[in-house]
Design a protein around this motif. Sequence first.
Motif, PDB file in Angstrom:
ATOM      1  N   LEU A   1       4.351 -10.434   5.278  1.00  0.00           N
ATOM      2  CA  LEU A   1       4.811 -10.652   6.587  1.00  0.00           C
ATOM      3  C   LEU A   1       4.661 -12.434   6.734  1.00  0.00           C
ATOM      4  O   LEU A   1       5.522 -12.955   7.338  1.00  0.00           O
ATOM      5  CB  LEU A   1       4.077 -10.198   7.725  1.00  0.00           C
ATOM      6  CG  LEU A   1       4.526  -8.540   7.907  1.00  0.00           C
ATOM      7  CD1 LEU A   1       3.587  -8.075   8.884  1.00  0.00           C
ATOM      8  CD2 LEU A   1       5.756  -8.396   8.438  1.00  0.00           C
ATOM      9  N   LEU A   2       3.517 -12.762   6.353  1.00  0.00           N
ATOM     10  CA  LEU A   2       3.441 -14.390   6.366  1.00  0.00           C
ATOM     11  C   LEU A   2       4.256 -15.105   5.643  1.00  0.00           C
ATOM     12  O   LEU A   2       5.122 -16.335   6.106  1.00  0.00           O
ATOM     13  CB  LEU A   2       1.834 -14.623   5.988  1.00  0.00           C
ATOM     14  CG  LEU A   2       1.065 -14.397   7.001  1.00  0.00           C
ATOM     15  CD1 LEU A   2      -0.485 -14.518   6.391  1.00  0.00           C
ATOM     16  CD2 LEU A   2       1.033 -15.043   8.452  1.00  0.00           C
ATOM     17  N   PHE A   3       4.310 -14.859   4.438  1.00  0.00           N
ATOM     18  CA  PHE A   3       5.229 -15.553   3.316  1.00  0.00           C
ATOM     19  C   PHE A   3       7.029 -15.276   3.335  1.00  0.00           C
ATOM     20  O   PHE A   3       7.704 -16.108   3.169  1.00  0.00           O
ATOM     21  CB  PHE A   3       4.712 -15.494   2.126  1.00  0.00           C
ATOM     22  CG  PHE A   3       3.456 -16.429   2.083  1.00  0.00           C
ATOM     23  CD1 PHE A   3       3.436 -17.801   2.262  1.00  0.00           C
ATOM     24  CD2 PHE A   3       2.291 -15.713   1.743  1.00  0.00           C
ATOM     25  CE1 PHE A   3       2.398 -18.701   2.096  1.00  0.00           C
ATOM     26  CE2 PHE A   3       0.925 -16.568   1.841  1.00  0.00           C
ATOM     27  CZ  PHE A   3       1.020 -17.824   2.023  1.00  0.00           C
TER      28      PHE A   3
ATOM     29  N   ALA B   1      -1.728  -6.944   1.317  1.00  0.00           N
ATOM     30  CA  ALA B   1      -0.310  -7.184   0.816  1.00  0.00           C
ATOM     31  C   ALA B   1       0.761  -7.376   1.840  1.00  0.00           C
ATOM     32  O   ALA B   1       1.492  -8.162   1.828  1.00  0.00           O
ATOM     33  CB  ALA B   1      -0.255  -6.210  -0.034  1.00  0.00           C
ATOM     34  N   ALA B   2       0.504  -6.299   2.859  1.00  0.00           N
ATOM     35  CA  ALA B   2       1.393  -6.179   4.133  1.00  0.00           C
ATOM     36  C   ALA B   2       1.406  -7.429   4.803  1.00  0.00           C
ATOM     37  O   ALA B   2       2.296  -8.077   5.195  1.00  0.00           O
ATOM     38  CB  ALA B   2       1.340  -5.016   4.831  1.00  0.00           C
TER      39      ALA B   2
ATOM     40  N   PHE C   1     -12.888   4.829  -3.156  1.00  0.00           N
ATOM     41  CA  PHE C   1     -11.517   4.230  -3.749  1.00  0.00           C
ATOM     42  C   PHE C   1     -10.453   4.273  -2.470  1.00  0.00           C
ATOM     43  O   PHE C   1      -9.497   3.200  -2.491  1.00  0.00           O
ATOM     44  CB  PHE C   1     -11.117   4.932  -4.835  1.00  0.00           C
ATOM     45  CG  PHE C   1      -9.905   4.507  -5.558  1.00  0.00           C
ATOM     46  CD1 PHE C   1      -9.740   3.271  -6.292  1.00  0.00           C
ATOM     47  CD2 PHE C   1      -8.648   5.034  -5.531  1.00  0.00           C
ATOM     48  CE1 PHE C   1      -8.650   2.803  -6.730  1.00  0.00           C
ATOM     49  CE2 PHE C   1      -7.330   4.588  -5.908  1.00  0.00           C
ATOM     50  CZ  PHE C   1      -7.412   3.500  -6.666  1.00  0.00           C
ATOM     51  N   GLU C   2     -10.386   5.203  -1.975  1.00  0.00           N
ATOM     52  CA  GLU C   2      -9.449   5.331  -0.735  1.00  0.00           C
ATOM     53  C   GLU C   2      -9.449   4.158   0.051  1.00  0.00           C
ATOM     54  O   GLU C   2      -8.443   3.568   1.011  1.00  0.00           O
ATOM     55  CB  GLU C   2      -9.412   6.604   0.180  1.00  0.00           C
ATOM     56  CG  GLU C   2      -9.311   7.796  -0.802  1.00  0.00           C
ATOM     57  CD  GLU C   2     -10.501   8.401  -1.356  1.00  0.00           C
ATOM     58  OE1 GLU C   2     -11.632   7.971  -0.887  1.00  0.00           O
ATOM     59  OE2 GLU C   2     -10.414   9.129  -2.542  1.00  0.00           O
ATOM     60  N   ASN C   3     -10.471   3.695   0.423  1.00  0.00           N
ATOM     61  CA  ASN C   3     -10.785   2.537   1.548  1.00  0.00           C
ATOM     62  C   ASN C   3     -10.368   1.404   0.739  1.00  0.00           C
ATOM     63  O   ASN C   3      -9.749   0.517   1.493  1.00  0.00           O
ATOM     64  CB  ASN C   3     -12.254   2.643   1.908  1.00  0.00           C
ATOM     65  CG  ASN C   3     -12.725   3.707   3.024  1.00  0.00           C
ATOM     66  OD1 ASN C   3     -11.919   4.067   3.232  1.00  0.00           O
ATOM     67  ND2 ASN C   3     -13.909   4.003   2.932  1.00  0.00           N
ATOM     68  N   ARG C   4     -10.658   1.221  -0.283  1.00  0.00           N
ATOM     69  CA  ARG C   4     -10.384  -0.131  -1.053  1.00  0.00           C
ATOM     70  C   ARG C   4      -8.602  -0.101  -1.296  1.00  0.00           C
ATOM     71  O   ARG C   4      -8.306  -1.263  -0.886  1.00  0.00           O
ATOM     72  CB  ARG C   4     -10.960  -0.183  -2.494  1.00  0.00           C
ATOM     73  CG  ARG C   4     -10.686  -1.392  -3.224  1.00  0.00           C
ATOM     74  CD  ARG C   4     -11.332  -2.419  -2.613  1.00  0.00           C
ATOM     75  NE  ARG C   4     -12.359  -2.856  -3.147  1.00  0.00           N
ATOM     76  CZ  ARG C   4     -13.138  -3.811  -2.740  1.00  0.00           C
ATOM     77  NH1 ARG C   4     -12.710  -4.509  -1.769  1.00  0.00           N
ATOM     78  NH2 ARG C   4     -14.444  -4.044  -3.353  1.00  0.00           N
ATOM     79  N   ALA C   5      -8.203   1.059  -1.564  1.00  0.00           N
ATOM     80  CA  ALA C   5      -6.789   0.803  -1.702  1.00  0.00           C
ATOM     81  C   ALA C   5      -6.056   0.578  -0.328  1.00  0.00           C
ATOM     82  O   ALA C   5      -5.077  -0.148  -0.362  1.00  0.00           O
ATOM     83  CB  ALA C   5      -6.307   2.424  -2.155  1.00  0.00           C
ATOM     84  N   LEU C   6      -6.603   1.128   0.780  1.00  0.00           N
ATOM     85  CA  LEU C   6      -5.913   0.818   2.054  1.00  0.00           C
ATOM     86  C   LEU C   6      -6.155  -0.515   2.419  1.00  0.00           C
ATOM     87  O   LEU C   6      -5.187  -1.260   2.881  1.00  0.00           O
ATOM     88  CB  LEU C   6      -6.669   1.767   3.119  1.00  0.00           C
ATOM     89  CG  LEU C   6      -6.245   1.599   4.549  1.00  0.00           C
ATOM     90  CD1 LEU C   6      -4.713   2.075   4.679  1.00  0.00           C
ATOM     91  CD2 LEU C   6      -7.191   2.538   5.410  1.00  0.00           C
ATOM     92  N   GLU C   7      -7.232  -1.205   2.190  1.00  0.00           N
ATOM     93  CA  GLU C   7      -7.532  -2.724   2.363  1.00  0.00           C
ATOM     94  C   GLU C   7      -6.410  -3.517   1.644  1.00  0.00           C
ATOM     95  O   GLU C   7      -6.006  -4.303   2.131  1.00  0.00           O
ATOM     96  CB  GLU C   7      -9.004  -3.070   2.059  1.00  0.00           C
ATOM     97  CG  GLU C   7      -9.929  -2.461   2.939  1.00  0.00           C
ATOM     98  CD  GLU C   7     -11.483  -2.519   2.246  1.00  0.00           C
ATOM     99  OE1 GLU C   7     -11.605  -3.300   1.171  1.00  0.00           O
ATOM    100  OE2 GLU C   7     -12.372  -2.458   3.043  1.00  0.00           O
ATOM    101  N   ILE C   8      -6.427  -3.204   0.458  1.00  0.00           N
ATOM    102  CA  ILE C   8      -5.235  -3.935  -0.538  1.00  0.00           C
ATOM    103  C   ILE C   8      -4.127  -3.944  -0.078  1.00  0.00           C
ATOM    104  O   ILE C   8      -3.146  -4.827   0.061  1.00  0.00           O
ATOM    105  CB  ILE C   8      -5.340  -3.505  -1.945  1.00  0.00           C
ATOM    106  CG1 ILE C   8      -6.676  -3.776  -2.431  1.00  0.00           C
ATOM    107  CG2 ILE C   8      -3.923  -3.985  -2.864  1.00  0.00           C
ATOM    108  CD1 ILE C   8      -7.227  -3.433  -3.835  1.00  0.00           C
ATOM    109  N   LEU C   9      -3.496  -2.400   0.591  1.00  0.00           N
ATOM    110  CA  LEU C   9      -2.262  -2.517   1.127  1.00  0.00           C
ATOM    111  C   LEU C   9      -1.970  -3.214   2.324  1.00  0.00           C
ATOM    112  O   LEU C   9      -1.033  -3.762   2.516  1.00  0.00           O
ATOM    113  CB  LEU C   9      -1.863  -1.207   1.246  1.00  0.00           C
ATOM    114  CG  LEU C   9      -1.546  -0.086   0.145  1.00  0.00           C
ATOM    115  CD1 LEU C   9      -1.642   1.256   0.484  1.00  0.00           C
ATOM    116  CD2 LEU C   9      -0.443  -0.651  -0.766  1.00  0.00           C
ATOM    117  N   ILE C  10      -3.217  -3.158   3.100  1.00  0.00           N
ATOM    118  CA  ILE C  10      -2.949  -4.069   4.365  1.00  0.00           C
ATOM    119  C   ILE C  10      -3.134  -5.575   4.111  1.00  0.00           C
ATOM    120  O   ILE C  10      -1.957  -6.198   4.880  1.00  0.00           O
ATOM    121  CB  ILE C  10      -4.218  -3.792   5.155  1.00  0.00           C
ATOM    122  CG1 ILE C  10      -4.153  -2.237   5.814  1.00  0.00           C
ATOM    123  CG2 ILE C  10      -4.191  -4.764   6.415  1.00  0.00           C
ATOM    124  CD1 ILE C  10      -5.290  -1.630   6.447  1.00  0.00           C
TER     125      ILE C  10
END
Length: 88
Positions: free
Chosen positions: A18-20, A13-14, A2-11
Amino acid sequence: MFENRALEILIIAAVVLLLFGAKRLPETARGLGKSLRIFKSEVSAMKTDTAQANTVQATTAPRADLRAVPAETGGNRVDAEAETTNRV
């Protein structure tokens, strides 16, 4: 896991932020929501049209084109042209 999945989602989202940018992100989400709503309504309309076409097609079954010959030639015979067009 779950920690890996949450980190991926945060990245992700960031990167999207930054893009939009913070101001364009709500506008983009609204536009995406509207386009999904339109797509959904068009798909349901297409399904309804297809179902109606199938219903009409099933209720209007083709009939044999049988034309009676005038009474003086026998009355119960079928026209020769109708016989040849209905033959499969």
